[in-house]
Write a protein that holds these residues in place. Structure first.
Motif, PDB file in Angstrom:
ATOM      1  N   LYS A 177       0.850  -1.195   0.000  1.00 58.47           N
ATOM      2  CA  LYS A 177       0.000   0.000   0.000  1.00 58.47           C
ATOM      3  C   LYS A 177       0.881   1.237   0.000  1.00 58.47           C
ATOM      4  O   LYS A 177       1.686   1.442   0.909  1.00 58.47           O
ATOM      5  CB  LYS A 177      -0.916  -0.006   1.219  1.00 58.47           C
ATOM      6  N   PRO A 203      -0.848   3.310   5.013  1.00 51.25           N
ATOM      7  CA  PRO A 203       0.013   2.814   3.939  1.00 51.25           C
ATOM      8  C   PRO A 203       1.309   2.214   4.482  1.00 51.25           C
ATOM      9  O   PRO A 203       1.762   2.554   5.574  1.00 51.25           O
ATOM     10  CB  PRO A 203       0.301   4.077   3.121  1.00 51.25           C
ATOM     11  N   ALA A 207      -2.747   5.052  -3.543  1.00 55.71           N
ATOM     12  CA  ALA A 207      -3.641   6.162  -3.226  1.00 55.71           C
ATOM     13  C   ALA A 207      -2.920   7.457  -3.579  1.00 55.71           C
ATOM     14  O   ALA A 207      -1.769   7.663  -3.183  1.00 55.71           O
ATOM     15  CB  ALA A 207      -4.014   6.152  -1.751  1.00 55.71           C
ATOM     16  N   ALA A 263       0.930   5.491  -0.498  1.00 59.62           N
ATOM     17  CA  ALA A 263       0.217   6.763  -0.596  1.00 59.62           C
ATOM     18  C   ALA A 263       1.172   7.796  -1.161  1.00 59.62           C
ATOM     19  O   ALA A 263       2.225   8.067  -0.578  1.00 59.62           O
ATOM     20  CB  ALA A 263      -0.292   7.200   0.776  1.00 59.62           C
ATOM     21  N   ILE A 271       4.703   6.251   2.637  1.00 56.19           N
ATOM     22  CA  ILE A 271       4.171   7.522   2.142  1.00 56.19           C
ATOM     23  C   ILE A 271       5.254   8.162   1.277  1.00 56.19           C
ATOM     24  O   ILE A 271       6.400   8.319   1.718  1.00 56.19           O
ATOM     25  CB  ILE A 271       3.802   8.483   3.296  1.00 56.19           C
ATOM     26  N   LEU A 287      -4.299   9.743   6.481  1.00 57.08           N
ATOM     27  CA  LEU A 287      -3.168   8.816   6.450  1.00 57.08           C
ATOM     28  C   LEU A 287      -3.315   7.718   7.497  1.00 57.08           C
ATOM     29  O   LEU A 287      -2.928   6.561   7.271  1.00 57.08           O
ATOM     30  CB  LEU A 287      -1.859   9.576   6.642  1.00 57.08           C
ATOM     31  N   LEU A 334      -5.818   5.329   5.884  1.00 54.77           N
ATOM     32  CA  LEU A 334      -5.243   4.586   4.766  1.00 54.77           C
ATOM     33  C   LEU A 334      -4.222   3.554   5.237  1.00 54.77           C
ATOM     34  O   LEU A 334      -4.094   2.480   4.655  1.00 54.77           O
ATOM     35  CB  LEU A 334      -4.572   5.552   3.773  1.00 54.77           C
ATOM     36  N   ILE A 391      -2.998  11.445  -3.111  1.00 48.61           N
ATOM     37  CA  ILE A 391      -3.571  12.504  -2.277  1.00 48.61           C
ATOM     38  C   ILE A 391      -3.227  13.848  -2.915  1.00 48.61           C
ATOM     39  O   ILE A 391      -2.063  14.122  -3.218  1.00 48.61           O
ATOM     40  CB  ILE A 391      -3.019  12.435  -0.846  1.00 48.61           C
ATOM     41  N   TYR A 414      -7.750  10.909  -3.309  1.00 47.35           N
ATOM     42  CA  TYR A 414      -8.299  11.540  -2.108  1.00 47.35           C
ATOM     43  C   TYR A 414      -7.938  13.020  -2.146  1.00 47.35           C
ATOM     44  O   TYR A 414      -6.758  13.378  -2.204  1.00 47.35           O
ATOM     45  CB  TYR A 414      -7.747  10.880  -0.846  1.00 47.35           C
TER      46      TYR A 414
END
Length: 332
Positions: free
Chosen positions: A2, A79, A33, A4, A82, A74, A77, A35, A53
């Protein structure tokens, strides 16, 4: 994994374009994701496989509501890593991450000041020059990973009759467009300069063009979706900036352009020989030299492009980031 990815830009330029391309490519390998802040068109450009997002709070870096909103997002999410892009996003995550304790990688897109990067443990830059502007502690590490590109098909065709020069970038003073316009307006051979991009300097640049009586040879095209085609259809692409990270248009010109010249900014001296590099005050003279010796410039640039393009293929760039993500996640 994952991941972000966050950019907090209020405008759209080379760094933002690189962000979109990276996010889209990364989504083929990870749960991604993206952002962004409100009002940015980035959300319209990412692929359907990317979860977007948008932070709703006023996008100033000291707005406590924005910081709190980011902290909640965050945390939700959760993650594995990041990945922030540019100083504003990096600073915002640096603050909230004091509480979250997530793995945080930051990318610096230029060699200008950005003190927050000196506080980071892990940083990537888009040029060696940008890397030299970062001063980390003993435990910090910096990697240079160039921006990448996924080659696309464009329409092939003959060049326009009039010598065509294209410049691409956000309409900002740091891009040097005013000086480029002044020098192009004084050239004696027939040409047209097309400047692609949006920004706060539009009105002043437009007024300068009118003042110089150059409406017939200098055009402000605004935002375009066909930048690669515009690059291909020009005799030469020029970067007139005072400072750059990549620049992205360097990579695009290697893939789609015929000739590219630039001030010695960002990764340009790392990629091109001196013949294609020019000082700010000699832009007009260099364009005239290209005009008078076009076949030589075109042939030499084609040779350089064939050699350098593999460095910037998105598949290579994604592999570098993928390896780095896995390495960072495994760090204690």
């Amino acid at each position: 994994m994952k991941v972000a990815l966050f950019i907090a830009s209020e405008h759209y330029g080379g760094a933002e374009k690189a962000f979109v391309e990276l996010v889209n490519a990364m989504a083929q390998h990870h749960d991604v994701a993206a952002i962004i802040i409100r009002g940015n068109k980035i959300g319209q450009m990412v692929s359907e496989s990317v979860k977007v997002y948008t932070l709703k709070s006023n996008p100033t870096r000291y707005n406590p509501l924005l910081i709190f909103e980011l902290y909640i997002l965050l945390g939700w999410l959760d993650p594995d890593i990041i990945h922030t892009h540019a100083a504003k996003a990096t600073e915002l995550v640096y603050r909230v991450n004091m509480l979250l304790g997530k793995k945080h990688l930051a990318t610096k897109h230029n060699d200008r000041k950005g003190r927050v990067f000196n506080k980071m443990q892990w940083v990537t830059t888009v040029s060696e020059k940008a890397a030299s502007s970062i001063h980390l502690g003993k435990k910090g590490r910096v990697w240079t990973i160039y921006n990448g590109i996924e080659e696309e098909k464009i329409l092939s065709g003959s060049l326009p009759e009039k010598f065509t020069v294209v410049a691409v970038g956000r309409l900002d003073k740091i891009k040097g467009f005013a000086e480029l316009i002044r020098q192009v307006s004084s050239l004696s051979f027939p040409l047209v300069l097309k400047i692609i991009g949006e920004g706060q300097e539009y009105d002043s640049l437009r007024a300068l063009i009118v003042e110089l009586g150059a409406e017939g040879r200098i055009e402000l095209l605004g935002f375009r979706n066909d930048v690669h085609q515009q690059i291909h259809d020009a005799h030469v692409v020029v970067v007139s900036s005072f400072s750059e990270g990549g620049p992205k248009v360097l990579i695009e010109s290697l893939f789609y352009g015929r000739v590219f010249i630039s001030t010695p900014v960002g990764a340009v001296p790392e990629v091109l020989p001196e013949r294609f590099i020019v000082t700010q005050e000699r832009l007009g003279a260099k364009l005239e030299d290209v005009y008078n010796n076009y076949q030589q410039y075109e042939a030499e640039f084609a040779r350089i492009a064939a050699e350098k393009k593999p460095l910037f293929l998105m598949t290579k760039i994604i592999k570098q980031y993928d390896d780095l993500y896995h390495y960072l996640v495994e760090q204690v």
